[in-house]
Write a protein that holds these residues in place. Structure first.
Motif, mmCIF file in Angstrom:
data_model
loop_
_atom_site.group_PDB
_atom_site.id
_atom_site.type_symbol
_atom_site.label_atom_id
_atom_site.label_comp_id
_atom_site.label_asym_id
_atom_site.label_seq_id
_atom_site.Cartn_x
_atom_site.Cartn_y
_atom_site.Cartn_z
ATOM 1 N N ALA A 188 0.891 -1.167 -0.058
ATOM 2 C CA ALA A 188 0.180 0.041 0.014
ATOM 3 C C ALA A 188 0.704 1.335 -0.146
ATOM 4 O O ALA A 188 0.585 2.350 -0.415
ATOM 5 C CB ALA A 188 -1.075 0.110 1.094
ATOM 6 N N TRP A 189 2.262 1.224 0.546
ATOM 7 C CA TRP A 189 2.910 2.359 0.490
ATOM 8 C C TRP A 189 3.227 2.773 -0.861
ATOM 9 O O TRP A 189 3.310 3.906 -1.238
ATOM 10 C CB TRP A 189 4.306 1.704 1.112
ATOM 11 C CG TRP A 189 5.560 2.853 1.153
ATOM 12 C CD1 TRP A 189 5.313 4.347 1.397
ATOM 13 C CD2 TRP A 189 6.750 2.576 0.751
ATOM 14 N NE1 TRP A 189 6.601 4.902 1.354
ATOM 15 C CE2 TRP A 189 7.547 3.955 0.915
ATOM 16 C CE3 TRP A 189 7.334 1.712 0.171
ATOM 17 C CZ2 TRP A 189 8.720 4.310 0.556
ATOM 18 C CZ3 TRP A 189 8.911 1.733 0.133
ATOM 19 C CH2 TRP A 189 9.294 3.071 0.247
ATOM 20 N N ASP A 190 3.244 1.986 -1.954
ATOM 21 C CA ASP A 190 3.428 2.409 -3.378
ATOM 22 C C ASP A 190 2.321 3.105 -3.932
ATOM 23 O O ASP A 190 2.597 3.737 -4.907
ATOM 24 C CB ASP A 190 3.675 0.923 -4.065
ATOM 25 C CG ASP A 190 4.173 1.485 -5.427
ATOM 26 O OD1 ASP A 190 5.291 2.113 -5.537
ATOM 27 O OD2 ASP A 190 3.513 0.933 -6.649
ATOM 28 N N LEU A 191 1.081 3.157 -3.060
ATOM 29 C CA LEU A 191 0.100 4.097 -3.609
ATOM 30 C C LEU A 191 0.481 5.421 -3.613
ATOM 31 O O LEU A 191 0.140 6.302 -4.239
ATOM 32 C CB LEU A 191 -1.227 3.963 -2.895
ATOM 33 C CG LEU A 191 -1.797 2.401 -3.223
ATOM 34 C CD1 LEU A 191 -2.835 2.046 -2.201
ATOM 35 C CD2 LEU A 191 -2.390 2.730 -4.629
ATOM 36 N N PHE A 192 1.487 5.821 -2.501
ATOM 37 C CA PHE A 192 1.936 7.176 -2.476
ATOM 38 C C PHE A 192 3.297 7.132 -3.275
ATOM 39 O O PHE A 192 3.687 8.100 -3.954
ATOM 40 C CB PHE A 192 2.644 7.243 -0.819
ATOM 41 C CG PHE A 192 1.289 7.337 -0.077
ATOM 42 C CD1 PHE A 192 0.271 8.650 -0.445
ATOM 43 C CD2 PHE A 192 1.041 6.768 0.993
ATOM 44 C CE1 PHE A 192 -0.467 8.962 0.607
ATOM 45 C CE2 PHE A 192 -0.142 6.774 1.827
ATOM 46 C CZ PHE A 192 -0.992 7.742 1.713
ATOM 47 N N SER A 250 2.655 11.151 4.563
ATOM 48 C CA SER A 250 2.621 11.050 3.040
ATOM 49 C C SER A 250 0.837 11.646 2.526
ATOM 50 O O SER A 250 0.923 12.397 1.330
ATOM 51 C CB SER A 250 2.549 9.830 2.613
ATOM 52 O OG SER A 250 3.926 8.936 2.663
ATOM 53 N N ILE A 251 -0.127 11.403 3.138
ATOM 54 C CA ILE A 251 -1.247 11.916 3.040
ATOM 55 C C ILE A 251 -1.152 13.783 2.866
ATOM 56 O O ILE A 251 -1.625 14.282 1.868
ATOM 57 C CB ILE A 251 -2.262 11.769 4.054
ATOM 58 C CG1 ILE A 251 -2.521 10.319 3.988
ATOM 59 C CG2 ILE A 251 -3.800 12.314 3.790
ATOM 60 C CD1 ILE A 251 -3.396 9.796 5.047
ATOM 61 N N ALA A 290 -3.106 11.212 -2.706
ATOM 62 C CA ALA A 290 -3.056 11.050 -1.424
ATOM 63 C C ALA A 290 -4.398 10.427 -0.934
ATOM 64 O O ALA A 290 -4.239 9.771 0.087
ATOM 65 C CB ALA A 290 -3.362 12.598 -1.036
ATOM 66 N N ALA A 291 -5.365 10.399 -1.689
ATOM 67 C CA ALA A 291 -6.725 9.863 -1.128
ATOM 68 C C ALA A 291 -6.538 8.202 -1.327
ATOM 69 O O ALA A 291 -6.924 7.564 -0.428
ATOM 70 C CB ALA A 291 -7.629 10.201 -2.114
ATOM 71 N N TRP A 292 -6.019 7.958 -2.507
ATOM 72 C CA TRP A 292 -5.740 6.354 -2.591
ATOM 73 C C TRP A 292 -4.806 5.680 -1.432
ATOM 74 O O TRP A 292 -5.129 4.785 -1.064
ATOM 75 C CB TRP A 292 -5.379 6.034 -4.075
ATOM 76 C CG TRP A 292 -6.169 5.963 -5.130
ATOM 77 C CD1 TRP A 292 -6.209 7.050 -6.160
ATOM 78 C CD2 TRP A 292 -7.369 5.382 -5.387
ATOM 79 N NE1 TRP A 292 -7.336 6.968 -6.902
ATOM 80 C CE2 TRP A 292 -7.954 5.662 -6.759
ATOM 81 C CE3 TRP A 292 -7.841 4.002 -4.727
ATOM 82 C CZ2 TRP A 292 -9.002 5.268 -7.134
ATOM 83 C CZ3 TRP A 292 -9.041 3.403 -5.278
ATOM 84 C CH2 TRP A 292 -9.547 4.195 -6.255
ATOM 85 N N GLY A 293 -3.915 6.563 -1.330
ATOM 86 C CA GLY A 293 -2.856 5.931 -0.352
ATOM 87 C C GLY A 293 -3.556 5.940 1.091
ATOM 88 O O GLY A 293 -3.168 5.108 1.931
ATOM 89 N N ALA A 294 -4.414 6.773 1.429
ATOM 90 C CA ALA A 294 -5.027 6.906 2.571
ATOM 91 C C ALA A 294 -5.890 5.789 2.785
ATOM 92 O O ALA A 294 -5.941 5.277 3.965
ATOM 93 C CB ALA A 294 -5.858 8.404 2.777
ATOM 94 N N VAL A 295 -6.486 5.474 1.664
ATOM 95 C CA VAL A 295 -7.596 4.219 1.850
ATOM 96 C C VAL A 295 -6.701 3.072 2.017
ATOM 97 O O VAL A 295 -6.602 2.217 2.974
ATOM 98 C CB VAL A 295 -8.591 4.233 0.558
ATOM 99 C CG1 VAL A 295 -9.114 2.923 0.644
ATOM 100 C CG2 VAL A 295 -9.358 5.448 0.613
ATOM 101 N N GLY A 296 -5.686 2.710 0.950
ATOM 102 C CA GLY A 296 -4.802 1.598 0.998
ATOM 103 C C GLY A 296 -3.955 1.416 2.214
ATOM 104 O O GLY A 296 -3.993 0.325 2.870
#
Length: 245
Positions: free
Chosen positions: A133-137, A210-211, A224-230
């Motif tokens: 999920a870190w890679d979403l950021f 990151s958010i 920011a949104a995708w990483g927050a969720v994942g």
């Protein structure tokens, strides 16, 4: 590296990222990854012993280098991509700093998962998801700086152009596989709440900062949104567990 001092150095380096640009920013990325790597490996050595730290590096940095070398050469399992020259010297076509980044975030994800579940299979899955999920950021941030680029960019997440969905699926598969290997290497490795507190803090800092960085300073609101969720699937339960303990 003493964990809390190292975490302070990491925080300062990451705060500097939005304040720099060009070659200075790329150099700061390398410095940040090296600090994170030393922090994770140092904590593993101090809390589990030098052998555990060596196995951590072998599995995550060694495995990360292998899969990145295969990935950039063949397009599997992430998709077709390649690195630019911004991140320094390469081995097998992969910047040397990249395998260190796998280790950096693999260890706090592994430790955080132990705080959430004691079941071996569940821990491997949670740790793998927490790392992936870190890679979403990470990917949107690095691609925006042209540290690496994708040849095939669709289908992509809504609002996050330039990065194919295969990348995130590949990350998840590889991350879970690495965590399974780490479980074989380290055995049960139960949670150690007091000793592991700096790693919990590093994981939660990475999530929250990151958010804020993507949403406010870097102009990347979708990631920011995708990483927050994942990443929140692991970070939020971890924060709740720590708050209640």
């Amino acid at each position: 590296m003493r964990p809390w001092i190292g975490l302070g150095a990491l925080v300062l380096a990451e705060i500097g990222y939005p304040l720099t640009g060009g070659r200075a920013r790329a150099a700061l990325v390398v410095v940040t990854v090296v600090i994170g790597f030393l922090l994770s490996v140092g904590h593993a050595s101090a809390s589990r012993g030098p052998r555990a730290a060596a196995l951590l590096v072998l599995v995550t940095a060694g495995g990360g280098l292998a899969v990145e070398a295969v990935g950039r050469s063949t397009g599997y399992p992430f998709g077709a991509y390649d690195y630019t020259g911004a991140l320094g010297p390469r081995l097998l076509g992969v910047p040397l700093v990249i395998p260190l980044a796998w280790t950096w975030m693999a260890w706090p994800a592994w430790v955080a998962a132990a705080r959430l579940t004691a079941r071996p299979v569940a821990r491997v899955v949670v740790a793998g998801a927490g790392l992936a999920a870190w890679d979403l950021f990470l990917d949107p941030q690095m691609v925006s700086q042209r540290y690496w680029l994708w040849r095939t960019t669709s289908p992509a997440l809504p609002g996050v152009a330039g990065i194919p969905l295969t990348n995130y699926l590949g990350w998840l598969g590889v991350a879970v596989a690495l965590m399974a290997l780490l479980r074989l290497a380290l055995g049960d490795d139960p949670a150690r709440p007091g000793v592991d507190a700096p790693m919990y803090a590093m994981y939660l800092w990475t999530f929250a900062s990151s958010i804020v960085a993507h949403g406010i300073f870097l102009g990347l609101p979708a990631s920011a949104a995708w990483g927050a969720v994942g990443m929140g699937l692991v970070a939020v339960p971890l924060a709740v567990r720590l708050w209640r303990s």
